[in-house]
Design a protein around this motif. Structure first.
Motif, PDB file in Angstrom:
ATOM      1  N   SER A 149       3.999  -1.290   3.286  1.00 45.58           N
ATOM      2  CA  SER A 149       3.559  -0.009   2.742  1.00 45.58           C
ATOM      3  C   SER A 149       4.756   0.896   2.478  1.00 45.58           C
ATOM      4  O   SER A 149       5.876   0.616   2.920  1.00 45.58           O
ATOM      5  CB  SER A 149       2.602   0.683   3.714  1.00 45.58           C
ATOM      6  N   TYR A 171       0.836  -1.199   0.000  1.00 46.26           N
ATOM      7  CA  TYR A 171       0.000   0.000   0.000  1.00 46.26           C
ATOM      8  C   TYR A 171       0.871   1.250   0.000  1.00 46.26           C
ATOM      9  O   TYR A 171       2.000   1.238   0.495  1.00 46.26           O
ATOM     10  CB  TYR A 171      -0.911   0.009   1.228  1.00 46.26           C
ATOM     11  N   SER A 224      -3.154   4.655  -2.475  1.00 44.05           N
ATOM     12  CA  SER A 224      -3.900   3.567  -1.828  1.00 44.05           C
ATOM     13  C   SER A 224      -3.619   3.559  -0.325  1.00 44.05           C
ATOM     14  O   SER A 224      -2.498   3.843   0.109  1.00 44.05           O
ATOM     15  CB  SER A 224      -3.497   2.215  -2.430  1.00 44.05           C
ATOM     16  N   SER A 225      -4.649   3.229   0.464  1.00 45.40           N
ATOM     17  CA  SER A 225      -4.468   3.204   1.916  1.00 45.40           C
ATOM     18  C   SER A 225      -5.195   2.018   2.529  1.00 45.40           C
ATOM     19  O   SER A 225      -6.241   1.582   2.044  1.00 45.40           O
ATOM     20  CB  SER A 225      -4.970   4.511   2.559  1.00 45.40           C
TER      21      SER A 225
END
Length: 468
Positions: free
Chosen positions: A266, A167, A191-192
Motif C-alpha cells: 500500500s 492499495y 482505495s482501502s
C-alpha cells in the motif's frame, strides 16, 4: 449425537442415489422404510404438506425433501478434501470468521450449534479437555480447535489469492476506528483494504449493549459494527478477516505488509490495532481460561445460563457486563480490589435494583480454585482492610480489569511508549512517515466507540494529506 434419518423406500431411485452418496462418503444414517412404517409415512406427509415425497432426510431435526447430492454436500460438509464439520455458536466472533472464510472459498461445511444441542457442547468439551472452546472443527478425522485462516488454508489446500494490487491505504484492524477511517478514505476516492485478525468490530462487537453512542439511546455492539462494515463496503472497501499482520516495512514510497495470509502492499497504513483484555496473573488462571475463566460476557455468557458467576473488576466494562450477565445467570458476584467502583454513576446506580447481583469491595483476588477433578470451583480473595481470606464459589468467572494494546507486530518499526501504546502527533502520525494510528492502540486514546470513530476520521485526513 449428529443424527441423519433417511425416510424412503427400496424401490425409490432417488432414495438409492441418496443412500449411495452417504455411504460413499462414510456418513452414518438411519434408514426408515416408509412402506413398512405407517408412522414414518405420516411424518413424511406432515413435513411435505400432505405429499408423500421421498427421500425425506432429517439432519439434526431439520428436514430436506429429496435433496440432490450438491445439497447433501453443502449441508453435511462434503468436499474433495474431506468432510468439514464446524461446532460453534452464532454469537461467537471466531465462528463467524471461520464460517466466512470457508464460504468465501466455496468449502462445504456442516454447522452445528453448541447452544442448541447438549451433545454438541459435550463433544466440544471432550475434544478440548473440558474447555468450551469454539469454533472446534472436524476436517476429515482430525479435530482443530479455533484454527486461524492460515491453518484452514493449509489443511484444506485452498489456493493462494493474488496480493499484487497496491492499495492507497491498508488499515490494520476492523474495529470502529479502522472502519471509520476506511469510510472516509473511500469517500475521498482512494482505495482501502482492511485486514482483521479476528472479528469485524473489535471489542465493540463483544459489547451486548451500547448506550452512549450519539444517535442511539441503545444499540447492540454487533449491530452497530455491522452497519459500519456495510457502509465501508458500500463505498468500495475490501475487508479480509483472519489476517494476522506480522510486520510492516517501507520500500521507497510503498509499504510491505507481511501476514499469515501472504504479503500486501500500500501507499499508506492506518494502525487501528485495538487492544486485548488484561489478565490477573494469579495461580490457576492460565489453566482455567476457556474452562471457567473468560474475558467476554457476550461471547461466553450463554454457557452460564441459570448458573452462578464471578465478575472481577470495577470499571465500566465490569459493571456493564455484570449487569448483562445478571439478565440470565442465577447469581452474579462482582469483586473489586478498590474501596469503590471506578465506573460511571450510570452503571453504579443500577446495581441496587438488580437483586441477583452481589458486590465485594476492597477485595484482592489471590487465586482461582479448582475442585478435586481440576475444574473451576471459585476464587480466593483477601479483604485488604482486615487481611482475612475467603473462598467465593461459582460456576465460572469473567475478568474485566483493563486492556493491553495489540502493538507487538509493530514494536520494531513504530515508536511505542513504555506501556506499549503507539505515540502519535498531529493527525495520528506515527514515527514512520505515511503510517497513522487510531483507536485503543494509540497513546492517550479514550476506550469508547464514539472516540474511536473520531480518531478514524482524524487518521483518514492524515492519509489524505500524505497521498496528495
Amino acid at each position: 449425537m449428529n443424527t441423519i434419518d433417511l425416510y424412503g423406500a427400496d424401490w425409490c431411485p432417488d432414495c438409492q442415489r441418496a443412500k449411495a452418496y452417504l455411504k460413499e462418503n462414510n456418513i452414518d444414517f438411519n434408514f426408515v422404510d416408509v412402506d413398512l412404517d405407517k408412522e414414518a409415512t405420516a411424518k413424511v406427509e406432515d413435513i411435505n404438506k400432505g405429499k408423500r415425497i421421498i427421500p425425506t432426510i432429517i439432519i439434526n431435526e431439520k428436514p430436506y425433501t429429496n435433496p440432490d447430492n450438491s445439497i447433501l454436500a453443502s449441508v453435511l460438509g462434503i468436499n474433495e478434501q474431506g468432510r468439514v464439520i464446524l461446532y460453534g455458536a452464532d454469537w461467537c466472533p471466531d465462528c463467524q470468521r471461520a464460517k466466512g472464510y470457508l464460504q468465501d472459498n466455496h468449502i462445504n461445511f456442516q454447522y452445528i450449534e453448541v447452544d442448541k444441542y447438549t451433545w454438541a457442547a459435550d463433544k466440544v468439551e471432550e475434544i478440548n479437555n473440558g474447555k468450551r472452546i469454539i469454533p472446534t472443527l472436524f476436517i476429515g478425522d482430525k479435530s482443530y480447535t479455533n484454527p486461524d485462516n492460515s491453518i484452514l488454508k493449509e489443511v484444506l489446500n485452498i489456493g493462494e489469492e493474488s496480493k499484487k494490487k497496491v492499495y492507497d491505504s491498508i488499515i490494520v484492524g476492523a474495529g470502529a476506528a479502522g472502519l471509520t477511517a476506511s469510510i472516509y478514505i473511500q469517500r475521498d476516492r482512494f482505495s482501502s483494504l482492511i485486514l482483521e485478525k479476528k472479528n469485524i468490530g473489535g471489542n465493540a462487537f463483544l459489547t451486548q449493549k451500547i448506550e452512549n453512542y450519539p444517535g442511539f439511546t441503545e444499540i447492540s455492539g454487533p449491530k452497530l459494527m455491522q452497519r459500519m462494515a456495510e457502509q465501508a463496503k458500500v463505498y468500495g472497501a475490501t475487508i479480509e478477516t483472519g489476517v494476522e499482520v506480522k510486520s510492516i516495512s517501507k520500500d521507497g514510497n510503498l509499504f510491505n505488509i507481511d501476514s499469515n495470509m501472504g504479503k500486501y502492499q500500500s501507499r499508506s497504513v492506518v494502525l487501528a490495532l485495538g487492544s486485548t483484555y488484561r489478565k490477573l496473573g494469579i495461580p490457576n488462571e492460565e489453566d482455567l481460561i476457556g474452562a471457567g475463566i473468560h474475558f467476554c460476557a457476550t461471547c461466553d455468557g450463554a454457557f452460564y445460563r441459570d448458573k452462578e458467576v464471578i465478575v472481577i473488576g470495577g470499571g465500566n466494562s465490569a459493571l456493564e457486563e455484570g449487569i448483562f450477565l445478571a439478565g440470565f445467570c442465577k447469581k452474579v458476584t462482582i469483586v473489586n480490589r478498590g474501596a469503590a467502583f471506578s465506573a460511571s454513576e450510570t452503571y453504579i446506580e443500577k446495581l441496587p435494583s438488580i437483586k441477583n447481583i452481589e458486590t465485594h469491595l476492597n477485595k484482592e483476588s489471590l487465586a482461582f480454585i479448582k475442585d478435586e477433578n481440576g475444574n473451576f470451583k471459585g476464587l480466593e480473595v483477601k479483604d485488604k482492610t482486615t487481611g482475612e481470606t475467603e473462598e467465593l464459589t461459582a460456576d465460572g468467572a469473567f475478568i474485566f480489569i483493563g486492556l493491553i494494546p495489540n502493538t507487538t507486530s509493530v514494536k520494531d518499526s513504530i515508536e511505542l511508549n513504555e506501556r506499549g501504546f503507539i505515540t502519535t502527533t498531529g493527525l495520528g502520525e506515527t514515527s514512520m512517515s505515511g503510517v497513522f494510528a487510531a483507536g485503543d492502540c494509540r497513546e492517550g486514546a479514550i476506550a469508547q466507540v464514539a472516540a474511536a470513530t473520531g480518531e478514524g476520521v482524524l487518521a483518514s485526513y492524515g492519509v489524505r494529506n500524505h497521498l496528495k
